[in-house]
Design a protein around this motif. Structure first.
Motif, PDB file in Angstrom:
ATOM      1  N   SER A 142       0.827  -1.191   0.000  1.00 26.49           N
ATOM      2  CA  SER A 142       0.000   0.000   0.000  1.00 26.49           C
ATOM      3  C   SER A 142       0.860   1.239   0.000  1.00 26.49           C
ATOM      4  N   GLN A 154      -4.558  -0.661   5.662  1.00 26.14           N
ATOM      5  CA  GLN A 154      -4.855   0.417   4.733  1.00 26.14           C
ATOM      6  C   GLN A 154      -5.410  -0.124   3.420  1.00 26.14           C
ATOM      7  N   ARG A 158      -9.177   0.505   1.894  1.00 23.80           N
ATOM      8  CA  ARG A 158      -9.431   1.029   0.550  1.00 23.80           C
ATOM      9  C   ARG A 158     -10.435   0.162  -0.197  1.00 23.80           C
ATOM     10  N   ASP A 197      -6.195   6.377  -9.326  1.00 26.15           N
ATOM     11  CA  ASP A 197      -5.683   5.658  -8.162  1.00 26.15           C
ATOM     12  C   ASP A 197      -4.422   4.884  -8.496  1.00 26.15           C
ATOM     13  N   LEU A 207      -3.600   6.903   1.250  1.00 23.75           N
ATOM     14  CA  LEU A 207      -5.032   6.895   0.947  1.00 23.75           C
ATOM     15  C   LEU A 207      -5.720   8.170   1.429  1.00 23.75           C
ATOM     16  N   ARG A 210      -4.990  10.915  -0.960  1.00 28.98           N
ATOM     17  CA  ARG A 210      -5.691  10.731  -2.234  1.00 28.98           C
ATOM     18  C   ARG A 210      -7.150  11.166  -2.128  1.00 28.98           C
ATOM     19  N   ALA A 306      -6.618   6.073   8.132  1.00 31.11           N
ATOM     20  CA  ALA A 306      -7.432   6.247   6.932  1.00 31.11           C
ATOM     21  C   ALA A 306      -8.875   6.568   7.257  1.00 31.11           C
TER      22      ALA A 306
END
Length: 317
Positions: A142, A154, A158, A197, A207, A210, A306
């Motif tokens: 990740s 993580q 996601r 992504d 993450l 993002r 996250a």
């Protein structure tokens, strides 16, 4: 603000339609990895999946209908013939079409990853020189993670987040009056995120960063994902899935060559870009995702990093 959002949306649509950018990657790819991957994708999704759909609709379904109407119906009655026809259609979908769909989607994910990694390497060498060696995160690791439980948590977060978000997309599509419009909008965001992504992951962007970046540039991404969303909503499920799977490598390549920051700087200016209004697109999916991840990880808290997308410390492209 409304005018700028409309401009950014139009720029997003325009960026997604710049499919000529794919040619650059094909020309510069000395290993021919992208070309071979696209051919495999066409074989899987175009010949096998879409071919199976067309085979039923153009050949098998008319043959079954003729057989039931002229052979079964005179002997056993119209109701029995119609029930048998429906049963054969469901059997074809369950025993052949669904397994083919699941296998092609699974295999295509690996193909998309190979395309993205090769395209990202080519783009970085364009920007930094032919001798540059981009730092790519290992497959399966990740972005931003240090390995171990945090890395796994993580990645689990996601996957669960976007499964929950996809369920929300399917739900809002059934709302009266606004359901169709919201379905297209949410699908546009979902497909746009999928495309970018890959690049953000290869850049090592976490993450949380993002999600925050995406939610501050929601207008652009709504436009970028629109052609993909329309390719699915204008067709039934299986044909739409096959067409999207065929087109998806093109959009991955376009996203690798696209600079979202440059578009925003052009429309709203650099200072305006840093003050973009945050739209919590994924907020509704956060709570159930946190509960699911909490159960999966046994409440270790490894995925706590996250939980909420805040301000991004980096500027992904």
């Amino acid at each position: 603000m409304l005018k700028q959002s409309a401009q950014l949306w139009l720029w997003g649509v325009r960026e997604s339609l710049n499919v000529h950018r794919c040619i650059v990657f094909l020309v510069l790819d000395n290993s021919k990895t992208i070309g071979r991957a696209i051919l495999r994708c066409l074989l899987l999704n175009g010949v096998i999946l879409l071919g199976s759909i067309l085979a039923w609709e153009s050949t098998l379904a008319p043959a079954v209908h003729w057989l039931m109407r002229h052979v079964v119906s005179p002997c056993l009655g119209h109701f029995t013939a119609r029930s048998a026809e429906v049963a054969l259609q469901l059997a074809y979908q369950a025993l052949w079409l669904l397994p083919v769909y699941l296998v092609t989607i699974f295999v295509s994910c690996g193909i998309y990853n190979d395309i993205a990694r090769t395209a990202y390497t080519i783009k970085e060498q364009q920007l930094k020189g032919p001798q540059a060696v981009p730092v790519l995160r290992p497959k399966g690791q990740s972005p931003g993670g240090n390995g171990g439980l945090e890395d796994v948590a993580q990645e689990v977060y996601r996957v669960v987040l976007f499964c929950v978000f996809f369920a929300e997309v399917s739900t809002v599509g059934h709302l009266p009056y606004v359901g169709a419009v919201l379905n297209v909008l949410f699908l546009s965001w979902l497909y746009a995120y999928y495309c970018y992504d890959y690049k953000w992951g290869l850049q090592g962007v976490r993450l949380t960063e993002r999600l925050a970046y995406f939610e501050r540039r929601w207008a652009f991404f709504a436009g970028f994902g629109l052609p993909m969303a329309l390719s699915t909503v204008l067709l039934s499920f299986y044909p739409g899935a096959a067409v999207l799977a065929i087109l998806f490598p093109v959009y991955i390549l376009v996203s690798c060559d696209s600079d979202v920051n440059a578009v925003h700087d052009r429309v709203v200016g650099k200072e305006g870009t840093s003050n973009l209004r945050h739209l919590p697109i994924f907020a509704l999916a956060m709570w159930p995702t946190q509960r699911i991840v909490h159960l999966v990880t046994g409440g270790t808290g490894a995925a706590s990093g996250a939980t909420e997308p805040g301000g991004s410390a980096v500027r992904p492209r």
